[in-house]
Design a protein around this motif. Structure first.
Motif, PDB file in Angstrom:
ATOM      1  N   ASN A 107       0.826  -1.220   0.000  1.00 25.97           N
ATOM      2  CA  ASN A 107       0.000   0.000   0.000  1.00 25.97           C
ATOM      3  C   ASN A 107       0.854   1.262   0.000  1.00 25.97           C
ATOM      4  N   SER A 108       1.963   1.225   0.715  1.00 26.14           N
ATOM      5  CA  SER A 108       2.828   2.406   0.784  1.00 26.14           C
ATOM      6  C   SER A 108       4.094   2.256  -0.053  1.00 26.14           C
ATOM      7  N   LEU A 109       4.178   1.152  -0.812  1.00 26.16           N
ATOM      8  CA  LEU A 109       5.365   0.859  -1.638  1.00 26.16           C
ATOM      9  C   LEU A 109       6.639   0.821  -0.799  1.00 26.16           C
ATOM     10  N   TYR A 110       6.513   0.240   0.383  1.00 24.82           N
ATOM     11  CA  TYR A 110       7.644   0.151   1.315  1.00 24.82           C
ATOM     12  C   TYR A 110       8.313  -1.215   1.222  1.00 24.82           C
ATOM     13  N   ILE A 111       9.626  -1.191   1.104  1.00 25.60           N
ATOM     14  CA  ILE A 111      10.446  -2.391   1.239  1.00 25.60           C
ATOM     15  C   ILE A 111      11.572  -2.049   2.205  1.00 25.60           C
ATOM     16  N   ALA A 112      11.692  -2.833   3.255  1.00 21.29           N
ATOM     17  CA  ALA A 112      12.687  -2.554   4.294  1.00 21.29           C
ATOM     18  C   ALA A 112      14.104  -2.718   3.742  1.00 21.29           C
ATOM     19  N   PRO A 113      15.077  -2.034   4.347  1.00 18.50           N
ATOM     20  CA  PRO A 113      16.476  -2.304   3.995  1.00 18.50           C
ATOM     21  C   PRO A 113      16.783  -3.772   4.279  1.00 18.50           C
ATOM     22  N   THR A 114      17.143  -4.500   3.249  1.00 11.50           N
ATOM     23  CA  THR A 114      17.225  -5.953   3.355  1.00 11.50           C
ATOM     24  C   THR A 114      18.611  -6.449   2.975  1.00 11.50           C
ATOM     25  N   ILE A 115      19.223  -7.170   3.881  1.00 13.02           N
ATOM     26  CA  ILE A 115      20.535  -7.777   3.648  1.00 13.02           C
ATOM     27  C   ILE A 115      20.322  -9.278   3.480  1.00 13.02           C
TER      28      ILE A 115
END
Length: 292
Positions: A107-115
């Motif tokens: 919904n907010s086009l959020y993707i967490a910083p992902t390692i």
């Protein structure tokens, strides 16, 4: 083609604290939507755990325990790119391991910083430029293996090396090819106006920035203006030809490439000398004072 390439950490002679901070900053700035953001990390196995732990700590330091509410962390530019990135997320059945992040909110086009750890060279994360907040980590045994890995792929737009060893830096300068190379930091070469910015091969051709922009979009025309003062020298290059002419030409031209600056500075004097030798040759051919 990937538009950016690996960061490499050389043993414990470089601070993993500063390395972790600089990589995390360079990768997750604008949620990884930067053309020269590092696309993957090649790390020596004996510093792998230390670097991963530091990067996880830095993510929390920069964006808090929940980056979705951080005013310093952005969003994916549109739905199409969100869907593209979502498809790259490792599945539960994958051997790849998400060690930090992994949360999504469509919904907010959020993707967490992902390692993502334990990534192989054939992973879907390694197929193309990510242009998003996924940081794959690949372990290598040696600097040589890291260089071979980079050389085995299309030439990147940017390459980042983390090492305090001069000989390692020299190897990366000489044995790799990339649009830009920054040592012990990320992105910064793109902010220096006096440095050319551009790719090589599949990552782009030409460069811009300051005078480099002018030169890239200009044509450098070759102009040669001959004088008639040394016209007598023409006899050496005009027919009829002979072995004697060839000998004179070889003598006069043998050092012309190495001595180009010298020739430019001393062109008139050299022309007069050539003319003198040509005149002597001409008279000798015609039965002048060289003949009895």
């Amino acid at each position: 083609v990937r538009s950016s390439a690996a960061s490499d950490v050389y043993k414990r002679q470089v601070s993993t604290q500063s390395t972790g901070r600089r990589i995390v900053w360079g990768k997750f700035l604008n949620v990884g939507q930067v053309c020269i953001a590092p696309d993957y990390i090649l790390v020596l196995k004996d510093v792998h755990d230390q670097l991963v732990a530091e990067m996880k700590k830095v993510v929390v330091e920069f964006f808090g325990s929940d980056p979705s509410v951080s005013p310093d962390y952005g969003r994916i530019v549109n739905q199409r790119h969100f869907n593209r990135l979502k498809a790259l997320m490792p599945s539960a059945e994958s051997s790849e391991k998400i060690v930090c992040g992994g949360q999504l909110d469509e919904n907010s086009l959020y993707i967490a910083p992902t390692i993502v750890d334990n990534v192989g060279p054939d992973s879907k994360l390694m197929k193309d430029e990510i242009f998003g907040p996924f940081m794959p980590i690949i372990q290598v045994e040696s600097i040589t293996e890291a260089i071979q890995f980079i050389r085995g792929r299309p030439k990147p737009l940017a390459l980042y090396l983390f090492s305090e060893r001069r000989e390692v830096a020299e190897r990366f300068k000489k044995e790799t090819s990339s649009g830009g190379l920054t040592i012990n930091d990320t992105l910064l070469h793109g902010f220096v106006a006096s440095l050319p910015f551009g790719g090589v091969g599949e990552s782009g051709m030409g460069a811009y920035g300051g005078r480099h922009s002018y030169e890239t979009f200009s044509h450098e025309r070759a102009v040669l203006h001959r004088s008639n003062i040394d016209a007598a020298a023409d006899v050496l290059r005009f027919p009829p030809y002979s072995l004697q002419k060839l000998g004179w030409l070889k003598m006069l031209m043998s050092n012309s490439v190495k001595s180009s600056n010298f020739l430019i500075r001393n062109g008139l004097s050299i022309g007069l000398i050539v003319g003198l030798f040509s005149a002597l040759y001409f008279y000798a051919e015609k039965g002048g004072f060289f003949h009895q």
